[in-house]
Write an enzyme that holds these catalytic residues in place. Sequence first.
Site, PDB file in Angstrom:
ATOM      1  N   GLU A   1       0.833  -1.199   0.000  1.00  0.00           N
ATOM      2  CA  GLU A   1       0.000   0.000   0.000  1.00  0.00           C
ATOM      3  C   GLU A   1       0.872   1.255   0.000  1.00  0.00           C
ATOM      4  OE1 GLU A   1      -0.599   2.193   2.796  1.00  0.00           O
ATOM      5  OE2 GLU A   1       0.468   1.159   4.400  1.00  0.00           O
ATOM      6  N   LYS A   2       0.372   2.300  -0.628  1.00  0.00           N
ATOM      7  CA  LYS A   2       1.036   3.606  -0.605  1.00  0.00           C
ATOM      8  C   LYS A   2       0.431   4.407   0.538  1.00  0.00           C
ATOM      9  CE  LYS A   2       2.110   7.710  -3.338  1.00  0.00           C
ATOM     10  NZ  LYS A   2       1.675   8.644  -2.266  1.00  0.00           N
ATOM     11  N   SER A   3       1.164   4.518   1.614  1.00  0.00           N
ATOM     12  CA  SER A   3       0.638   5.159   2.820  1.00  0.00           C
ATOM     13  C   SER A   3       0.512   6.663   2.638  1.00  0.00           C
ATOM     14  CB  SER A   3       1.549   4.881   4.020  1.00  0.00           C
ATOM     15  OG  SER A   3       1.721   3.500   4.216  1.00  0.00           O
TER      16      SER A   3
ATOM     17  N   GLY B   1      -3.114   4.724  -2.674  1.00  0.00           N
ATOM     18  CA  GLY B   1      -2.722   3.964  -3.847  1.00  0.00           C
ATOM     19  C   GLY B   1      -1.873   2.753  -3.518  1.00  0.00           C
TER      20      GLY B   1
END
Length: 429
Positions: A65-67, A216
């Site tokens: 996951e894109k934090s 994202g």
Amino acid sequence: MADPNDVLPINEPGMKIEGDALYALRREVAQLLDRKNLGFPGAQPVSFARRHLEELTKQDYYVCEKSDGLRYLLYLTTYNDEEAHYLIDRRNDFWIVPKNSLHFPVPRDVQGFHVSTLIDGELVLDKLPDGKLQPKYLVFDCMILDGNSLMSRTLDKRLAYFQERIYDPYKQLLQSYPQEIPFMHFIVEMKSMQFSYAIELMFAKILPDLPHGNDGLIFTCRTSEYKHGTDPHILKWKPEDENSIDFRLILDFPLAQPDEQDIAEGVTEPYPDYDAMPICNLHAFAGDGREDPWFSTMHLEPKEWEGLKALKERLNDRIVECYMDSQKRWRYMRFRDDKENANHTSTVQSVIESITDRVTKQDLTNAQKVIRDEWKRRAADEQARERKEAEKRRAASASSGPLNAGVKRKADGQGNGRPSPGPPMKKEL
């Protein structure tokens, strides 16, 4: 030691280092990395475009996951011969972590600690079940480990070294001393990495259950080396409404003509009208000391302009994050004071490509089966090659026996030079 009632502001995660001390630390990290450049050494992703769907079928990638947090490198070192930790932001500013609020023991020595170590990750705020916020540093790479460069190793090897040498002893520390957790500056975890074909799992289970925001996915090539600056093998996918670009905002205000009061006060020339809505010029980053080129303008509605003025902050010459609306106009999202420069012109073009040739959530999901099949095929091919090589080695070993095999000789016939048997050779790990 940190106060357990304080919540760490992740944009100011410690005491900021200034002046000569900052320059010395930048030079120290650059030397550790064998670099002359004193800029931020972290890798940067490229925006996901349609052509990258094929890329995922050709090479092994991990996905995570894109934090929605802030990117920091974590530098483990010493200060006055004691354990010290610094967070390094994208402006290459250093923030020292308070003394005794973080500890990374070495394997089999809870008092020992790591030095000359550089870790890559991001700082987020997790929302706990009781509603409280907990700062957490999510690790997704390791560049240097105790002075040994991991840069040329593949991603899976870098993560394995980090887990074995740093993370596992750290987890054991937390399990042995849970009462110390509330006093730690932040908690450290490894970011969960999945095979690139686990796309449905990401969307259905992992993203909805995150205790922090995300915007994202990140795909990173499993077999790539670590690369400073833009890395074409780190792919950043965002939903349609999250694709954005960071520009430098330069405001051009209209000129006001002096009125009677102005003239009475000695003002006779036109002057900028700072209350009027300006032209919001957007500039990309050129690099190499060149002037940032103009790219476009940002559209503001009157209500948005009034809201920005109400911030009572400097607006001109700041980094601003913008998105493209349905009318292909750049719109304000937020200021990015954590960044010193706008996105590079090449990054801008990459994001434009991902916007105009966007890959949707459904596109990724539809590609999952092909990505998985190709991954499995490569794995099977590699196993077949390894078996073939093993068979070749066995055949070569069988055909190259002792030159005088089968001929017995007396010990006394071998002369005084016969060597005595030595100790067994240790097998390297």
